[in-house]
Design an enzyme around this catalytic site. Sequence first.
Site, short mmCIF file in Angstrom:
data_model
loop_
_atom_site.label_atom_id
_atom_site.label_comp_id
_atom_site.label_asym_id
_atom_site.label_seq_id
_atom_site.Cartn_x
_atom_site.Cartn_y
_atom_site.Cartn_z
N ARG A 172 46.65 69.35 76.99
CA ARG A 172 46.10 68.00 76.71
C ARG A 172 47.19 67.01 76.26
O ARG A 172 46.90 66.08 75.52
CB ARG A 172 45.00 68.05 75.64
CG ARG A 172 43.87 68.98 75.91
CD ARG A 172 42.98 68.58 77.09
NE ARG A 172 41.99 69.61 77.28
CZ ARG A 172 42.16 70.63 78.11
NH1 ARG A 172 43.24 70.73 78.87
NH2 ARG A 172 41.24 71.56 78.23
N SER A 221 35.31 67.10 73.16
CA SER A 221 36.06 67.75 72.07
C SER A 221 36.92 66.73 71.32
O SER A 221 37.74 66.04 71.93
CB SER A 221 36.96 68.84 72.63
OG SER A 221 36.17 69.83 73.23
N GLU A 291 42.38 65.26 69.66
CA GLU A 291 42.65 65.07 71.08
C GLU A 291 42.29 63.63 71.47
O GLU A 291 42.92 63.04 72.33
CB GLU A 291 41.78 66.07 71.86
CG GLU A 291 41.93 66.01 73.35
CD GLU A 291 41.02 67.03 74.06
OE1 GLU A 291 40.88 68.17 73.57
OE2 GLU A 291 40.46 66.66 75.11
C1 LIG Z 1 30.75 64.37 78.32
C2 LIG Z 1 32.25 64.52 78.27
C3 LIG Z 1 32.82 65.70 78.71
C4 LIG Z 1 34.22 65.86 78.64
N1 LIG Z 1 34.75 67.07 79.03
C5 LIG Z 1 36.09 67.24 78.97
C6 LIG Z 1 36.68 68.48 79.39
O1 LIG Z 1 36.01 69.42 79.76
N2 LIG Z 1 38.03 68.59 79.35
C7 LIG Z 1 38.83 67.57 78.95
O2 LIG Z 1 40.07 67.73 78.97
N3 LIG Z 1 38.31 66.39 78.52
C8 LIG Z 1 36.96 66.20 78.52
N4 LIG Z 1 36.42 65.03 78.09
C9 LIG Z 1 37.29 63.99 77.54
C10 LIG Z 1 37.72 62.95 78.59
O3 LIG Z 1 36.75 62.86 79.62
C11 LIG Z 1 39.06 63.28 79.22
O4 LIG Z 1 40.10 63.25 78.25
C12 LIG Z 1 39.41 62.32 80.36
O5 LIG Z 1 40.58 62.75 81.01
C13 LIG Z 1 39.61 60.88 79.88
O6 LIG Z 1 39.53 60.06 81.02
P1 LIG Z 1 39.18 58.51 80.91
O7 LIG Z 1 39.36 57.95 82.26
O8 LIG Z 1 37.84 58.31 80.30
O9 LIG Z 1 40.30 58.02 79.93
P2 LIG Z 1 40.18 57.01 78.71
O10 LIG Z 1 39.31 57.62 77.65
O11 LIG Z 1 39.79 55.67 79.22
O12 LIG Z 1 41.68 57.00 78.20
C14 LIG Z 1 42.21 58.17 77.58
C15 LIG Z 1 43.74 57.98 77.42
O13 LIG Z 1 44.33 57.92 78.72
C16 LIG Z 1 45.04 56.69 78.89
N5 LIG Z 1 44.84 56.28 80.29
C17 LIG Z 1 43.67 56.03 80.94
N6 LIG Z 1 43.91 55.69 82.21
C18 LIG Z 1 45.25 55.71 82.36
C19 LIG Z 1 46.12 55.45 83.48
N7 LIG Z 1 45.65 55.07 84.66
N8 LIG Z 1 47.46 55.58 83.28
C20 LIG Z 1 47.96 55.96 82.08
N9 LIG Z 1 47.19 56.21 81.00
C21 LIG Z 1 45.85 56.09 81.14
C22 LIG Z 1 44.37 55.72 77.92
O14 LIG Z 1 45.23 54.65 77.58
C23 LIG Z 1 44.08 56.65 76.75
O15 LIG Z 1 45.24 56.84 75.96
C24 LIG Z 1 35.03 64.83 78.14
C25 LIG Z 1 34.44 63.64 77.69
C26 LIG Z 1 33.06 63.50 77.75
C27 LIG Z 1 32.44 62.21 77.23
#
Ligand SMILES: Cc1cc2nc3c(=O)[nH]c(=O)nc-3n(C[C@H](O)[C@H](O)[C@H](O)COP(=O)(O)OP(=O)(O)OC[C@H]3O[C@@H](n4cnc5c(N)ncnc54)[C@H](O)[C@@H]3O)c2cc1C
Length: 305
Positions: A172, A221, A291
Amino acid sequence: MMVAGKQQGWQGELRYDEPMAAHCSWRTGGSVRYFYQPESVDDLCAFLAELDPDEPLLWLGLGSNLLVRDGGFPGTVISTFGALSATQWLADGLLHAGSGVTCSKVARMSAKAGFTGVEFLAGILGTLGGALAMNAGAFGGETWPHVETVETVDRQGTRYTRHPGDYRIGYRTVQGPDNEWFVAARLRLEPGDGQAALDNIRELLARRNATQPTQQYSCSSVFRNPPGDHAARLIEAAGLKGVTVGGAQVSEQHANFIINTGSATAADIETLINQVQGTVEQQYSIRLDPEVRIIGEPPAEWVHG
Ligand SMILES: Cc1cc2nc3c(=O)[nH]c(=O)nc-3n(C[C@H](O)[C@H](O)[C@H](O)COP(=O)(O)OP(=O)(O)OC[C@H]3O[C@@H](n4cnc5c(N)ncnc54)[C@H](O)[C@@H]3O)c2cc1C
């Protein structure tokens, strides 16, 4: 906000004072000064080239790992979801996808085309860009082993093609060149049984629904698992399941989830995160590492007492 004297050479939507509760899966948080959704990567590059070099930037996918404090973020959000969402098969098993494509779309496209290995992405509620930034993973799978190259953009709007070797990738965590963000990736997928991959997706989603509060507002998480242990086990053992601060609650179903029961402020959630961290450290001498990304200004009452 734009550098004076330059011509606006970009398309897309620019909003002012945008509430982030609408864009984060916790459904709470303060406002951002500017919220920009480009129409294309070229627009994004033109926008970045015109942006004041001192403007703070926040990249946003689906906000599923993000808490924006109640005092808001005094800068510009770049929103990729619904914007950088093109997908294209470049060759057999080689998928090009924009950073705003959802993880679940990547999982389903791959399975439907007869490839395997990324079914784990189906239940991750984020974009490919967020998954690259976090090295998101589940059920033993992680994002980066499937990456052939990524396309990035820097603060001035210059584009680069990078390889996994350009990054330090861990559980992560992903560290790469400073001030560069993901606009797309080429994913290398394994040939396999597409129907079995679709069945696997269904099974993994059912497992999630049985063990996680998927119908409630959360960021999944909150803490990384410490080496050799599980954050959820430690939080539950510390007697913290069900504990609340305002509208935020440690989930009764899965102790590493903090849910917004409806009225949680970002401050409620952050206070509960700190409380969980402090209690676990006091009882087990293990400091849990969040995280979720917490950004922005604290609420006025925290600053002024
Ligand atoms: C129901 C649910 C289930 C989930 N299950 C998991 C799981 O099983 N495993 C897991 O690892 N995570 C899980 N997550 C957490 C989350 O979905 C992940 O961390 C996911 O990768 C975040 O993606 P996002 O597009 O929503 O990023 P955001 O929440 O919008 O951003 C997260 C971080 O990434 C950065 N970021 C976003 N886009 C970019 C880009 N294009 N370039 C550079 N940086 C960027 C942001 O600035 C921020 O620091 C879950 C969340 C939910 C709500």
